[in-house]
Design a protein around this motif. Sequence first.
Motif, PDB file in Angstrom:
ATOM      1  N   PHE A 214       0.857  -1.182   0.000  1.00 25.19           N
ATOM      2  CA  PHE A 214       0.000   0.000   0.000  1.00 25.19           C
ATOM      3  C   PHE A 214       0.897   1.237   0.000  1.00 25.19           C
ATOM      4  CE2 PHE A 214      -2.324  -3.412   2.034  1.00 25.19           C
ATOM      5  CZ  PHE A 214      -3.588  -3.333   1.479  1.00 25.19           C
ATOM      6  N   THR A 215       0.697   2.118  -0.962  1.00 27.83           N
ATOM      7  CA  THR A 215       1.482   3.360  -1.029  1.00 27.83           C
ATOM      8  C   THR A 215       0.582   4.512  -0.587  1.00 27.83           C
ATOM      9  OG1 THR A 215       0.916   3.507  -3.381  1.00 27.83           O
ATOM     10  CG2 THR A 215       3.055   2.561  -2.826  1.00 27.83           C
ATOM     11  N   TRP A 216       0.831   4.989   0.613  1.00 23.34           N
ATOM     12  CA  TRP A 216      -0.001   6.014   1.217  1.00 23.34           C
ATOM     13  C   TRP A 216       0.856   7.208   1.634  1.00 23.34           C
ATOM     14  CZ3 TRP A 216      -3.145   2.206   4.802  1.00 23.34           C
ATOM     15  CH2 TRP A 216      -4.040   1.492   3.989  1.00 23.34           C
ATOM     16  N   VAL A 217       0.180   8.344   1.761  1.00 20.70           N
ATOM     17  CA  VAL A 217       0.859   9.603   2.101  1.00 20.70           C
ATOM     18  C   VAL A 217       0.253  10.157   3.379  1.00 20.70           C
ATOM     19  CG1 VAL A 217       1.394  11.952   1.355  1.00 20.70           C
ATOM     20  CG2 VAL A 217       1.314  10.096  -0.336  1.00 20.70           C
ATOM     21  N   ILE A 218       1.132  10.520   4.315  1.00 24.32           N
ATOM     22  CA  ILE A 218       0.706  11.114   5.584  1.00 24.32           C
ATOM     23  C   ILE A 218       1.118  12.580   5.587  1.00 24.32           C
ATOM     24  CG2 ILE A 218       0.914  11.055   8.099  1.00 24.32           C
ATOM     25  CD1 ILE A 218       1.545   8.088   7.880  1.00 24.32           C
ATOM     26  N   THR A 219       0.162  13.450   5.835  1.00 26.61           N
ATOM     27  CA  THR A 219       0.423  14.886   5.883  1.00 26.61           C
ATOM     28  C   THR A 219       0.169  15.407   7.290  1.00 26.61           C
ATOM     29  OG1 THR A 219      -1.850  15.344   5.158  1.00 26.61           O
ATOM     30  CG2 THR A 219      -0.151  15.204   3.450  1.00 26.61           C
ATOM     31  N   SER A 220       0.737  16.591   7.545  1.00 27.37           N
ATOM     32  CA  SER A 220       0.615  17.187   8.873  1.00 27.37           C
ATOM     33  C   SER A 220       0.147  18.625   8.740  1.00 27.37           C
ATOM     34  CB  SER A 220       1.965  17.148   9.598  1.00 27.37           C
ATOM     35  OG  SER A 220       1.899  17.864  10.811  1.00 27.37           O
ATOM     36  N   SER A 221      -0.937  18.956   9.439  1.00 23.53           N
ATOM     37  CA  SER A 221      -1.394  20.344   9.497  1.00 23.53           C
ATOM     38  C   SER A 221      -0.855  21.062  10.725  1.00 23.53           C
ATOM     39  CB  SER A 221      -2.923  20.393   9.499  1.00 23.53           C
ATOM     40  OG  SER A 221      -3.447  19.672  10.602  1.00 23.53           O
ATOM     41  N   SER A 222      -0.350  20.311  11.696  1.00 25.31           N
ATOM     42  CA  SER A 222       0.273  20.852  12.897  1.00 25.31           C
ATOM     43  C   SER A 222       1.086  19.720  13.520  1.00 25.31           C
ATOM     44  CB  SER A 222      -0.789  21.377  13.884  1.00 25.31           C
ATOM     45  OG  SER A 222      -1.557  20.320  14.398  1.00 25.31           O
ATOM     46  N   PRO A 223       1.930  20.026  14.481  1.00 27.59           N
ATOM     47  CA  PRO A 223       2.765  18.968  15.053  1.00 27.59           C
ATOM     48  C   PRO A 223       1.995  17.802  15.642  1.00 27.59           C
ATOM     49  CG  PRO A 223       3.603  21.122  15.673  1.00 27.59           C
ATOM     50  CD  PRO A 223       2.296  21.354  14.999  1.00 27.59           C
ATOM     51  N   SER A 224       0.707  17.964  15.937  1.00 19.82           N
ATOM     52  CA  SER A 224      -0.060  16.865  16.553  1.00 19.82           C
ATOM     53  C   SER A 224      -1.244  16.416  15.706  1.00 19.82           C
ATOM     54  CB  SER A 224      -0.560  17.310  17.934  1.00 19.82           C
ATOM     55  OG  SER A 224      -1.387  18.463  17.818  1.00 19.82           O
ATOM     56  N   ASN A 225      -1.434  17.012  14.515  1.00 21.93           N
ATOM     57  CA  ASN A 225      -2.553  16.629  13.653  1.00 21.93           C
ATOM     58  C   ASN A 225      -2.029  16.047  12.350  1.00 21.93           C
ATOM     59  OD1 ASN A 225      -4.538  17.590  15.473  1.00 21.93           O
ATOM     60  ND2 ASN A 225      -4.312  19.669  14.677  1.00 21.93           N
ATOM     61  N   PHE A 226      -2.445  14.817  12.049  1.00 22.71           N
ATOM     62  CA  PHE A 226      -1.993  14.116  10.856  1.00 22.71           C
ATOM     63  C   PHE A 226      -3.197  13.540  10.125  1.00 22.71           C
ATOM     64  CE2 PHE A 226       1.407  13.906  13.982  1.00 22.71           C
ATOM     65  CZ  PHE A 226       2.500  14.360  13.264  1.00 22.71           C
ATOM     66  N   ALA A 227      -3.021  13.362   8.808  1.00 22.34           N
ATOM     67  CA  ALA A 227      -4.055  12.755   7.969  1.00 22.34           C
ATOM     68  C   ALA A 227      -3.379  11.855   6.958  1.00 22.34           C
ATOM     69  CB  ALA A 227      -4.899  13.816   7.268  1.00 22.34           C
ATOM     70  N   ILE A 228      -4.093  10.819   6.528  1.00 23.31           N
ATOM     71  CA  ILE A 228      -3.533   9.831   5.610  1.00 23.31           C
ATOM     72  C   ILE A 228      -4.410   9.750   4.368  1.00 23.31           C
ATOM     73  CG2 ILE A 228      -4.750   7.888   6.680  1.00 23.31           C
ATOM     74  CD1 ILE A 228      -2.194   6.215   6.130  1.00 23.31           C
ATOM     75  N   SER A 229      -3.766   9.574   3.209  1.00 21.29           N
ATOM     76  CA  SER A 229      -4.456   9.479   1.920  1.00 21.29           C
ATOM     77  C   SER A 229      -3.846   8.359   1.112  1.00 21.29           C
ATOM     78  CB  SER A 229      -4.353  10.794   1.140  1.00 21.29           C
ATOM     79  OG  SER A 229      -4.866  11.877   1.888  1.00 21.29           O
ATOM     80  N   SER A 230      -4.671   7.748   0.252  1.00 18.76           N
ATOM     81  CA  SER A 230      -4.188   6.672  -0.609  1.00 18.76           C
ATOM     82  C   SER A 230      -3.693   7.241  -1.933  1.00 18.76           C
ATOM     83  CB  SER A 230      -5.300   5.663  -0.860  1.00 18.76           C
ATOM     84  OG  SER A 230      -6.347   6.265  -1.620  1.00 18.76           O
ATOM     85  N   THR A 231      -3.015   6.413  -2.690  1.00 20.83           N
ATOM     86  CA  THR A 231      -2.613   6.726  -4.057  1.00 20.83           C
ATOM     87  C   THR A 231      -3.300   5.728  -4.981  1.00 20.83           C
ATOM     88  OG1 THR A 231      -0.666   5.309  -3.878  1.00 20.83           O
ATOM     89  CG2 THR A 231      -0.399   7.637  -3.279  1.00 20.83           C
ATOM     90  N   PRO A 232      -3.341   5.979  -6.311  1.00 22.62           N
ATOM     91  CA  PRO A 232      -4.002   5.032  -7.222  1.00 22.62           C
ATOM     92  C   PRO A 232      -3.463   3.616  -7.069  1.00 22.62           C
ATOM     93  CG  PRO A 232      -3.474   7.069  -8.365  1.00 22.62           C
ATOM     94  CD  PRO A 232      -2.842   7.178  -7.014  1.00 22.62           C
ATOM     95  N   ASN A 233      -4.377   2.661  -7.034  1.00 18.16           N
ATOM     96  CA  ASN A 233      -3.999   1.262  -6.816  1.00 18.16           C
ATOM     97  C   ASN A 233      -4.981   0.356  -7.553  1.00 18.16           C
ATOM     98  OD1 ASN A 233      -6.234   0.437  -4.680  1.00 18.16           O
ATOM     99  ND2 ASN A 233      -5.420   2.441  -4.074  1.00 18.16           N
ATOM    100  N   PRO A 234      -4.594  -0.901  -7.803  1.00 15.65           N
ATOM    101  CA  PRO A 234      -5.434  -1.799  -8.610  1.00 15.65           C
ATOM    102  C   PRO A 234      -6.559  -2.486  -7.847  1.00 15.65           C
ATOM    103  CG  PRO A 234      -3.365  -2.887  -8.094  1.00 15.65           C
ATOM    104  CD  PRO A 234      -3.267  -1.505  -7.521  1.00 15.65           C
ATOM    105  N   TRP A 235      -6.670  -2.286  -6.541  1.00 20.53           N
ATOM    106  CA  TRP A 235      -7.697  -3.022  -5.799  1.00 20.53           C
ATOM    107  C   TRP A 235      -8.754  -2.113  -5.183  1.00 20.53           C
ATOM    108  CZ3 TRP A 235      -2.489  -3.119  -4.827  1.00 20.53           C
ATOM    109  CH2 TRP A 235      -2.026  -2.375  -3.737  1.00 20.53           C
ATOM    110  N   SER A 236      -8.881  -0.890  -5.730  1.00 19.66           N
ATOM    111  CA  SER A 236      -9.988   0.015  -5.391  1.00 19.66           C
ATOM    112  C   SER A 236     -10.061   0.335  -3.914  1.00 19.66           C
ATOM    113  CB  SER A 236     -11.316  -0.594  -5.867  1.00 19.66           C
ATOM    114  OG  SER A 236     -11.307  -0.767  -7.267  1.00 19.66           O
ATOM    115  N   VAL A 237      -8.913   0.624  -3.330  1.00 17.80           N
ATOM    116  CA  VAL A 237      -8.884   1.114  -1.955  1.00 17.80           C
ATOM    117  C   VAL A 237      -8.486   2.585  -2.033  1.00 17.80           C
ATOM    118  CG1 VAL A 237      -7.909   0.829   0.346  1.00 17.80           C
ATOM    119  CG2 VAL A 237      -8.264  -1.172  -1.110  1.00 17.80           C
TER     120      VAL A 237
END
Length: 375
Positions: A214-237
């Motif tokens: 799974f190739t995912w990206v974690i971003t930070s809006s502040s030192p204690s707030n994080f969010a995760i997003s997926s990238t295009p993949n063949p199994w529709s996740v």
Amino acid sequence: MPPSPVASNDYVKPSLVASHDFTKPSLPRHSNNGSKRSRASSVNAPNVRLSIIEEDAASAPPMPARAHHRPFHRRWNLGDPPRRSFESPPPKYSVWDTTGPKGEKLADVRNNKHIARRGGWRRICLILLILLTLIVGLAVGLTIGLRKKESDTQTSSQKSSESTKSSSPFPAGSYTLTTYLSTVRTDCASRPTDWSCYPYHTYSQSPSEALANFTWVITSSSPSNFAISSTPNPWSVNFDSTPLTKKDENTEEERYHFQTVLDKITIPSIGIQCYFNETLLEGNLYTKKLRNYPSSSSSSPPAETPSISSSSSSSDKEFQPWPYAIDIRQTVSGGQTIPQCFRTQDGGGLGDRITAGVTPKGEEEMCSCEYKNFG
């Protein structure tokens, strides 16, 4: 009768100045007689001057003052204004309309002796060519300079962005989460083949063929707030900006947890497509628990987590491996609309819904796909 003699008392002295009868015509000055007479008189006559004729000694009358209502051009001796009316424009004139006797333009410049002496039109053309070359060079230089400045600005902006990324706290970054398919459950579907899990082999069936990245990206809006997003993949996740929640902090089970709902799509066979709506996707990204899959990467993670986040976020060309344990799960319960299967058309659209052999299951019946990298 002879004239009477003059009395002695009335005797008049002869005047020193010769008398001249102005009534008699005098000879022209250019005549011989006249010239002789003038010379003789000049010799015989004494050196005398004509007396000054005195006029009236009274002063001249005073000059009247100039009127104040005179026109402006007369007051300042500017001459008469052009005789034009504001209602009609002046005649058109252009230097390019000036023609010489042979119809040529700018004849005066052409026949100018100074220009002819200094090289004539060839010299003028050479000067104009040099000026044009300088103007073109200046324009090219300014263009290149502005582009270089813009490029330097973009480079500095990229460096600033990279610096911001590298300074983001862990776990911000781009990661490859290497897992294996652990277990599969198909109880929510009356036809087990309708539910499937990538890569379609479990670890018990084949440890090597069970690998799923799974190739995912974690971003930070502040030192204690994080969010995760997926990238295009063949199994529709597919999901975007799902919040991460830290759980069991300062324990061996410390992890970042996330969950989201999505529509899972499966392809049981060619020409059939099934939808499992409201599938729950949840995962745990551990920050201390060690991973042991794959076996070649069972070594301990680096001691300093900041260096991990720095290397993972400093470049977008590669996704760095997540250094700790992971578990990911997809689950959905049975129901009247679970699943919805359709025949596909040649153009990619959906055709009729398939109902033959499809029996709805109860909500207690579950379908799931479980992934992890430890065991």
